[in-house]
Write an enzyme that holds these catalytic residues in place. Structure first.
Site, PDB file in Angstrom:
ATOM      1  N   SER A   1       0.877  -1.171   0.000  1.00 42.91           N
ATOM      2  CA  SER A   1       0.000   0.000   0.000  1.00 42.91           C
ATOM      3  C   SER A   1       0.911   1.216   0.000  1.00 42.91           C
ATOM      4  CB  SER A   1      -0.848  -0.006   1.274  1.00 42.91           C
ATOM      5  OG  SER A   1      -1.412   1.269   1.493  1.00 42.91           O
TER       6      SER A   1
ATOM      7  N   TYR B   1      -2.390  -1.741  10.721  1.00 45.55           N
ATOM      8  CA  TYR B   1      -2.550  -2.036   9.291  1.00 45.55           C
ATOM      9  C   TYR B   1      -1.334  -1.536   8.506  1.00 45.55           C
ATOM     10  CZ  TYR B   1      -4.040  -1.628   4.466  1.00 45.55           C
ATOM     11  OH  TYR B   1      -4.090  -1.710   3.098  1.00 45.55           O
TER      12      TYR B   1
HETATM   13  N1  LIG Z   1      -8.801  -0.248  -0.804  1.00 44.93           N
HETATM   14  C1  LIG Z   1      -7.710   0.428  -0.498  1.00 44.93           C
HETATM   15  O1  LIG Z   1      -7.754   1.648  -0.263  1.00 44.93           O
HETATM   16  C2  LIG Z   1      -6.387  -0.273  -0.470  1.00 44.93           C
HETATM   17  C3  LIG Z   1      -5.223   0.527  -0.587  1.00 44.93           C
HETATM   18  C4  LIG Z   1      -3.998  -0.109  -0.541  1.00 44.93           C
HETATM   19  C5  LIG Z   1      -3.922  -1.470  -0.393  1.00 44.93           C
HETATM   20  N2  LIG Z   1      -5.061  -2.220  -0.280  1.00 44.93           N
HETATM   21  C6  LIG Z   1      -4.931  -3.663  -0.115  1.00 44.93           C
HETATM   22  O2  LIG Z   1      -5.583  -4.301  -1.198  1.00 44.93           O
HETATM   23  C7  LIG Z   1      -5.982  -5.619  -0.806  1.00 44.93           C
HETATM   24  C8  LIG Z   1      -7.404  -5.872  -1.270  1.00 44.93           C
HETATM   25  O3  LIG Z   1      -8.266  -4.981  -0.595  1.00 44.93           O
HETATM   26  P1  LIG Z   1      -9.523  -4.310  -1.298  1.00 44.93           P
HETATM   27  O4  LIG Z   1      -9.344  -2.861  -1.207  1.00 44.93           O
HETATM   28  O5  LIG Z   1      -9.786  -4.926  -2.594  1.00 44.93           O
HETATM   29  O6  LIG Z   1     -10.636  -4.667  -0.230  1.00 44.93           O
HETATM   30  P2  LIG Z   1     -11.903  -5.680  -0.284  1.00 44.93           P
HETATM   31  O7  LIG Z   1     -12.784  -5.330  -1.418  1.00 44.93           O
HETATM   32  O8  LIG Z   1     -12.446  -5.642   1.089  1.00 44.93           O
HETATM   33  O9  LIG Z   1     -11.257  -7.104  -0.587  1.00 44.93           O
HETATM   34  C9  LIG Z   1     -10.607  -7.857   0.398  1.00 44.93           C
HETATM   35  C10 LIG Z   1     -10.499  -9.284  -0.081  1.00 44.93           C
HETATM   36  O10 LIG Z   1      -9.780 -10.029   0.919  1.00 44.93           O
HETATM   37  C11 LIG Z   1     -10.554 -11.159   1.293  1.00 44.93           C
HETATM   38  N3  LIG Z   1     -10.381 -11.475   2.704  1.00 44.93           N
HETATM   39  C12 LIG Z   1     -10.549 -10.640   3.760  1.00 44.93           C
HETATM   40  N4  LIG Z   1     -10.371 -11.317   4.909  1.00 44.93           N
HETATM   41  C13 LIG Z   1     -10.087 -12.603   4.561  1.00 44.93           C
HETATM   42  C14 LIG Z   1      -9.823 -13.777   5.301  1.00 44.93           C
HETATM   43  N5  LIG Z   1      -9.801 -13.779   6.645  1.00 44.93           N
HETATM   44  N6  LIG Z   1      -9.598 -14.924   4.636  1.00 44.93           N
HETATM   45  C15 LIG Z   1      -9.630 -14.945   3.279  1.00 44.93           C
HETATM   46  N7  LIG Z   1      -9.859 -13.871   2.525  1.00 44.93           N
HETATM   47  C16 LIG Z   1     -10.099 -12.707   3.165  1.00 44.93           C
HETATM   48  C17 LIG Z   1     -11.998 -10.774   1.026  1.00 44.93           C
HETATM   49  O11 LIG Z   1     -12.778 -11.936   0.771  1.00 44.93           O
HETATM   50  P3  LIG Z   1     -13.832 -12.594   1.789  1.00 44.93           P
HETATM   51  O12 LIG Z   1     -14.437 -11.510   2.596  1.00 44.93           O
HETATM   52  O13 LIG Z   1     -14.771 -13.291   0.862  1.00 44.93           O
HETATM   53  O14 LIG Z   1     -13.046 -13.561   2.606  1.00 44.93           O
HETATM   54  C18 LIG Z   1     -11.853  -9.946  -0.244  1.00 44.93           C
HETATM   55  O15 LIG Z   1     -11.852 -10.782  -1.366  1.00 44.93           O
HETATM   56  C19 LIG Z   1      -5.760  -5.692   0.707  1.00 44.93           C
HETATM   57  O16 LIG Z   1      -4.567  -6.381   0.965  1.00 44.93           O
HETATM   58  C20 LIG Z   1      -5.630  -4.243   1.113  1.00 44.93           C
HETATM   59  O17 LIG Z   1      -4.848  -4.096   2.256  1.00 44.93           O
HETATM   60  C21 LIG Z   1      -6.286  -1.642  -0.335  1.00 44.93           C
END
Ligand SMILES: NC(=O)c1ccc[n+]([C@@H]2O[C@H](COP(=O)([O-])OP(=O)(O)OC[C@H]3O[C@@H](n4cnc5c(N)ncnc54)[C@H](OP(=O)(O)O)[C@@H]3O)[C@@H](O)[C@H]2O)c1
Length: 360
Positions: A144, A157
């Site tokens: 991130s 985080y």
């Molecule tokens: N959105 C942002 O602003 C942002 C910025 C920088 C980095 N990121 C990173 O990008 C990645 C994806 O996040 P996103 O923004 O796409 O959020 P998201 O839409 O909430 O997606 C998160 C994904 O992780 C899975 N997940 C969460 N907890 C889990 C668990 N205990 N076991 C298995 N799978 C799990 C969820 O699936 P289920 O709920 O079906 O398990 C979902 O598919 C993360 O690593 C996050 O830290 C996000």
């Protein structure tokens, strides 16, 4: 499995957000998929769509990756099914909002660390060993932009993402004589369910979010090229990155803290205009400060570099002053919206001009 690419990508966190968008890009390119998350129905639905639209096969593994032995279980299932994983995407991750000392819950933090750090590390270890043996393969690790800055109110985080970024950069060096690449993805705040799930949906940072499909596209291209890291998006995100390297950590912490505070009710009727405008001015100021610093920093001696770190603090205060002035002007109801917009445009144009040379 037998399709155009005849290759397989395993994606954790593919049931929503950035992971789902990445899965779509792999499917479009003819990759078979192994999709991992907790939401079985969602993964099955996505797999069905990929079969209909792109003719690729999907294996769904339902797994809570925050549990002990989760990574080993996923690896064992893939091995039992005899699927060679050509590309691994460690996307699954969660955040948690609140003051560390008094507000956040340790059980949730422990599970977050397990998911974001332990599972990602073990998934990498298990699949990387096979890739090195075959001398072929690619891994994308979700870090991130907050991997390189402190993030008050989401402290644990950000620390997990700093781990992922650092870990990835070390692996890149260890793998330099192989055909295996590891890429770190550093998105800025992105429009997914992430902030809702983290309990941070009412924070200022959510007023300006990147498009997950564009984040995924930049990430996919960088991964395919074997790039060490990718900061998706345009100039503003790159300006944040440069600021993060040169500005003192306490300055960055102050700036991030402001971003993570609850949204304020707009004072004027021109709700949308005002929010967008103040945000735009704030960004312009940061871009300008980052551009000036980057120029000075890149042309300076080691001694001067230390001075520029100090100056970064000063420039940041300047940026804050610009931001506050504009806010005050607007709040006082002066008829200056047009002036402020053109000022912002000028500042951004100037910053872009300066910045183009530094970041080209
Ligand atoms: N959105 C942002 O602003 C942002 C910025 C920088 C980095 N990121 C990173 O990008 C990645 C994806 O996040 P996103 O923004 O796409 O959020 P998201 O839409 O909430 O997606 C998160 C994904 O992780 C899975 N997940 C969460 N907890 C889990 C668990 N205990 N076991 C298995 N799978 C799990 C969820 O699936 P289920 O709920 O079906 O398990 C979902 O598919 C993360 O690593 C996050 O830290 C996000």
């Amino acid at each position: 499995m037998n399709t155009r690419a005849n290759k397989t990508a395993l994606i954790t966190g593919a049931s929503s957000g950035i992971g789902q968008e990445l899965a779509k890009l792999f499917a479009k390119d003819g990759y078979n998929l192994v999709l991992v998350a907790r939401s079985t129905d969602k993964l099955n639905e996505i797999g069905g769509q990929f079969w209909d639209e792109y003719g690729v096969e999907t294996v769904v593994i339902t797994k809570d990756l925050s549990e002990e032995n989760a990574a080993q279980d996923v690896y064992n299932q893939v091995k039992e099914k005899n699927i060679p994983v050509d590309i691994l995407v460690n996307d699954a991750g969660v955040g948690l909002y609140g003051l560390f000392a008094t507000e956040t819950d340790w059980e949730r933090e422990k599970s977050l660390i397990h998911l974001n750090v332990l599972t990602t590390t073990l998934m990498t270890k298990l699949f990387l060993k096979d890739m090195v043996e075959r001398n072929e393969g690619k891994i994308l690790n979700l870090a991130s932009l907050v991997a390189i800055t402190p993030m008050p109110l989401m402290a644990v985080y950000a620390a997990t993402k700093a781990y992922i970024y650092n870990f990835t950069q070390s692996l890149i060096n260890e793998l330099k004589d192989t055909n295996v690449s590891v890429t770190a993805l550093l998105p800025n705040a992105t429009d997914t369910d992430f902030f809702n799930k983290a309990g941070a949906s009412n924070t200022k940072v959510t007023e300006n979010l990147d498009d997950p499909s564009l984040v995924a596209k930049d990430a996919y291209n960088a991964l395919m090229k074997g790039a060490p890291k990718v900061v998706p998006g345009g100039l503003v995100n790159k300006a944040y990155e440069v600021m993060s390297y040169v500005a003192p950590q306490e300055t960055m912490a102050g700036m991030m803290r402001k971003n993570m505070e609850p949204k304020k009710e707009p004072v004027t009727d021109e709700k949308g205009n005002k929010a967008a405008l103040t945000w735009g001015i704030g960004l312009a100021a940061v871009v300008l400060a980052g551009a000036a610093l980057a120029l000075a920093y890149s042309n300076s001696s080691a001694y001067d570099k230390a001075r520029y770190r100090y100056k970064a603090g000063k420039l940041k205060s300047g940026a804050d002053d610009v931001y506050d002035d504009v806010k005050d002007t607007l709040i006082n109801g002066l008829n200056s919206v047009k002036d402020a917009v053109s000022t912002a445009k000028e500042v951004v144009a100037k910053a872009k001009e300066t910045f183009a040379d530094v970041l080209a």
